[in-house]
Write an enzyme that holds these catalytic residues in place. Structure first.
Site, PDB file in Angstrom:
ATOM      1  N   CYS A  11     -29.246 -13.558  16.276  1.00  0.00           N
ATOM      2  CA  CYS A  11     -29.874 -12.920  17.428  1.00  0.00           C
ATOM      3  C   CYS A  11     -28.821 -12.269  18.314  1.00  0.00           C
ATOM      4  CB  CYS A  11     -30.685 -13.941  18.232  1.00  0.00           C
ATOM      5  SG  CYS A  11     -31.472 -13.217  19.667  1.00  0.00           S
ATOM      6  N   CYS A  14     -29.444 -12.930  22.052  1.00  0.00           N
ATOM      7  CA  CYS A  14     -29.155 -14.296  22.503  1.00  0.00           C
ATOM      8  C   CYS A  14     -27.658 -14.587  22.469  1.00  0.00           C
ATOM      9  CB  CYS A  14     -29.860 -15.314  21.607  1.00  0.00           C
ATOM     10  SG  CYS A  14     -31.618 -15.044  21.403  1.00  0.00           S
ATOM     11  N   ASP A  15     -27.021 -14.258  21.364  1.00  0.00           N
ATOM     12  CA  ASP A  15     -25.638 -14.672  21.131  1.00  0.00           C
ATOM     13  C   ASP A  15     -24.604 -13.578  21.333  1.00  0.00           C
ATOM     14  OD1 ASP A  15     -26.588 -17.200  20.488  1.00  0.00           O
ATOM     15  OD2 ASP A  15     -26.823 -16.704  18.373  1.00  0.00           O
TER      16      ASP A  15
END
Length: 184
Positions: A11, A14-15
Protein backbone atom coordinates in the site's frame (compact mmCIF):
# COMPACT_ATOMS: atom_id res chain seq x y z
CA UNK A 1 7.25 -13.37 2.44
CA UNK A 2 10.53 -13.07 4.38
CA UNK A 3 10.62 -9.27 3.95
CA UNK A 4 6.92 -8.48 4.21
CA UNK A 5 6.67 -5.32 6.37
CA UNK A 6 10.47 -5.16 6.33
CA UNK A 7 10.65 -3.39 2.99
CA UNK A 8 8.05 -5.29 0.95
CA UNK A 9 4.75 -3.44 1.09
CA UNK A 10 1.42 -3.47 -0.69
CA UNK A 11 0.00 0.00 0.00
CA UNK A 12 1.87 3.08 -1.20
CA UNK A 13 -0.66 5.35 0.51
CA UNK A 14 -0.21 3.63 3.87
CA UNK A 15 3.51 2.84 3.79
CA UNK A 16 4.90 5.32 1.26
CA UNK A 17 5.80 7.97 3.88
CA UNK A 18 8.02 5.40 5.62
CA UNK A 19 10.30 5.53 2.56
CA UNK A 20 10.68 9.31 2.35
CA UNK A 21 13.99 10.09 0.66
CA UNK A 22 14.71 6.40 -0.04
CA UNK A 23 14.96 4.30 -3.20
CA UNK A 24 11.96 2.15 -4.02
CA UNK A 25 10.53 -0.08 -6.71
CA UNK A 26 6.97 -0.70 -7.78
CA UNK A 27 6.20 -4.08 -9.32
CA UNK A 28 3.33 -3.80 -11.78
CA UNK A 29 2.59 -1.64 -14.80
CA UNK A 30 -1.20 -1.49 -14.73
CA UNK A 31 -3.17 1.46 -13.38
CA UNK A 32 -2.49 0.50 -9.75
CA UNK A 33 1.25 0.21 -10.29
CA UNK A 34 1.63 3.40 -12.29
CA UNK A 35 -0.55 5.36 -9.84
CA UNK A 36 1.58 4.01 -6.97
CA UNK A 37 4.79 5.04 -8.74
CA UNK A 38 3.43 8.53 -9.39
CA UNK A 39 2.40 8.93 -5.75
CA UNK A 40 5.71 7.59 -4.45
CA UNK A 41 7.75 9.83 -6.76
CA UNK A 42 6.57 12.79 -4.71
CA UNK A 43 7.87 11.22 -1.48
CA UNK A 44 10.87 9.01 -2.18
CA UNK A 45 14.21 9.85 -3.78
CA UNK A 46 13.77 7.39 -6.67
CA UNK A 47 11.19 4.95 -8.03
CA UNK A 48 11.87 2.10 -10.44
CA UNK A 49 8.73 0.64 -11.97
CA UNK A 50 9.24 -3.02 -12.93
CA UNK A 51 6.76 -4.59 -15.36
CA UNK A 52 6.62 -8.22 -16.54
CA UNK A 53 4.96 -7.38 -19.86
CA UNK A 54 6.76 -5.70 -22.76
CA UNK A 55 4.76 -2.53 -22.19
CA UNK A 56 2.82 -0.79 -19.45
CA UNK A 57 -0.92 -1.48 -19.39
CA UNK A 58 -1.98 1.65 -17.49
CA UNK A 59 -4.13 4.35 -19.04
CA UNK A 60 -2.17 6.63 -21.39
CA UNK A 61 -2.70 9.71 -19.22
CA UNK A 62 -1.11 7.91 -16.26
CA UNK A 63 1.80 6.67 -18.37
CA UNK A 64 2.42 10.19 -19.66
CA UNK A 65 2.46 11.60 -16.13
CA UNK A 66 4.82 8.85 -14.94
CA UNK A 67 7.23 9.42 -17.85
CA UNK A 68 7.31 13.15 -17.05
CA UNK A 69 8.72 12.59 -13.55
CA UNK A 70 12.49 13.07 -13.21
CA UNK A 71 13.05 10.50 -10.45
CA UNK A 72 11.39 7.51 -12.14
CA UNK A 73 12.84 4.69 -14.24
CA UNK A 74 10.64 2.19 -16.09
CA UNK A 75 11.80 -1.34 -16.81
CA UNK A 76 9.62 -3.61 -18.96
CA UNK A 77 9.95 -7.29 -19.89
CA UNK A 78 11.27 -7.92 -16.38
CA UNK A 79 10.62 -11.02 -14.30
CA UNK A 80 11.10 -10.17 -10.63
CA UNK A 81 12.95 -13.15 -9.19
CA UNK A 82 14.29 -12.34 -5.73
CA UNK A 83 14.16 -9.87 -2.86
CA UNK A 84 17.53 -9.50 -1.17
CA UNK A 85 18.12 -8.21 2.33
CA UNK A 86 20.13 -8.51 5.50
CA UNK A 87 17.48 -10.52 7.35
CA UNK A 88 15.98 -7.38 8.88
CA UNK A 89 15.29 -5.16 5.89
CA UNK A 90 15.21 -5.13 2.08
CA UNK A 91 18.41 -4.17 0.28
CA UNK A 92 17.72 -5.03 -3.36
CA UNK A 93 15.38 -6.47 -5.97
CA UNK A 94 16.67 -8.93 -8.54
CA UNK A 95 14.93 -9.32 -11.90
CA UNK A 96 15.64 -11.16 -15.12
CA UNK A 97 15.32 -9.36 -18.44
CA UNK A 98 12.86 -11.60 -20.29
CA UNK A 99 14.32 -10.67 -23.69
CA UNK A 100 17.99 -11.32 -22.94
CA UNK A 101 17.83 -13.66 -19.95
CA UNK A 102 20.31 -11.42 -18.11
CA UNK A 103 19.80 -10.96 -14.37
CA UNK A 104 19.96 -7.46 -12.84
CA UNK A 105 20.05 -6.08 -9.29
CA UNK A 106 18.40 -2.84 -8.17
CA UNK A 107 19.68 -1.53 -4.83
CA UNK A 108 16.79 -0.06 -2.86
CA UNK A 109 15.04 0.11 0.51
CA UNK A 110 11.41 -0.56 -0.41
CA UNK A 111 9.37 -2.65 -2.83
CA UNK A 112 5.68 -2.02 -3.46
CA UNK A 113 3.84 -4.95 -5.04
CA UNK A 114 1.04 -3.66 -7.27
CA UNK A 115 0.26 -6.55 -9.59
CA UNK A 116 -3.48 -6.49 -9.05
CA UNK A 117 -5.78 -8.80 -7.23
CA UNK A 118 -8.17 -11.47 -8.40
CA UNK A 119 -11.33 -11.50 -6.27
CA UNK A 120 -12.29 -14.83 -4.74
CA UNK A 121 -15.74 -14.93 -6.38
CA UNK A 122 -15.56 -18.01 -8.58
CA UNK A 123 -18.15 -19.70 -6.35
CA UNK A 124 -20.61 -16.83 -6.95
CA UNK A 125 -20.69 -17.06 -10.74
CA UNK A 126 -24.26 -17.47 -11.88
CA UNK A 127 -26.42 -16.10 -9.09
CA UNK A 128 -24.64 -12.75 -8.61
CA UNK A 129 -23.80 -10.28 -11.33
CA UNK A 130 -20.01 -9.99 -11.58
CA UNK A 131 -17.88 -7.50 -13.47
CA UNK A 132 -15.56 -8.74 -16.24
CA UNK A 133 -12.80 -8.74 -13.56
CA UNK A 134 -14.89 -10.99 -11.30
CA UNK A 135 -15.88 -8.30 -8.80
CA UNK A 136 -19.41 -8.32 -7.33
CA UNK A 137 -21.35 -5.47 -8.89
CA UNK A 138 -22.98 -3.27 -6.25
CA UNK A 139 -24.91 -0.01 -6.27
CA UNK A 140 -24.45 3.00 -3.98
CA UNK A 141 -26.19 1.07 -1.16
CA UNK A 142 -24.03 -2.04 -1.65
CA UNK A 143 -27.00 -3.95 -3.06
CA UNK A 144 -26.32 -6.70 -5.58
CA UNK A 145 -28.62 -7.80 -8.39
CA UNK A 146 -30.38 -10.16 -5.94
CA UNK A 147 -32.84 -8.37 -3.62
CA UNK A 148 -31.72 -8.65 0.00
CA UNK A 149 -28.14 -9.61 -0.86
CA UNK A 150 -25.47 -7.01 -0.13
CA UNK A 151 -21.71 -7.06 -0.57
CA UNK A 152 -18.77 -4.96 0.56
CA UNK A 153 -15.00 -4.76 0.45
CA UNK A 154 -12.30 -5.42 -2.12
CA UNK A 155 -14.40 -8.14 -3.72
CA UNK A 156 -16.86 -5.51 -5.04
CA UNK A 157 -16.71 -2.97 -7.86
CA UNK A 158 -16.13 -0.13 -5.39
CA UNK A 159 -12.89 1.70 -6.26
CA UNK A 160 -9.92 2.19 -3.94
CA UNK A 161 -9.08 -1.20 -2.48
CA UNK A 162 -8.13 -0.02 0.99
CA UNK A 163 -8.95 -1.43 4.41
CA UNK A 164 -10.61 1.77 5.57
CA UNK A 165 -12.75 1.90 2.41
CA UNK A 166 -13.80 -1.73 2.92
CA UNK A 167 -14.72 -0.97 6.53
CA UNK A 168 -16.90 1.94 5.47
CA UNK A 169 -18.49 -0.11 2.71
CA UNK A 170 -19.17 -2.89 5.22
CA UNK A 171 -21.00 -0.39 7.41
CA UNK A 172 -23.04 0.79 4.43
CA UNK A 173 -23.89 -2.79 3.49
CA UNK A 174 -24.97 -3.55 7.07
CA UNK A 175 -27.16 -0.46 7.25
CA UNK A 176 -28.62 -1.23 3.83
CA UNK A 177 -29.38 -4.81 4.87
CA UNK A 178 -31.05 -3.56 8.08
CA UNK A 179 -33.12 -1.10 6.05
CA UNK A 180 -34.11 -3.88 3.63
CA UNK A 181 -35.21 -6.16 6.48
CA UNK A 182 -37.35 -3.57 8.25
CA UNK A 183 -39.04 -2.57 4.98
CA UNK A 184 -39.75 -6.11 3.82
Amino acid sequence: EEYRNKGVAYCPHCDGPLYKGKRTAVIGGGNSGVEAAIDLAGIVSHVTLVEFDSQLRADAVLQNKLRSLPNVDIITSALSTEVLGDGEKVEALVYTDRLTGVSHRIDLEGIFVQIGLVPNTEWLKGPLQLSPRGEIEVDAHNATNIPGVFAAGDVTTVPYKQIIVAMGEGTKAGLSAFDHIIRH
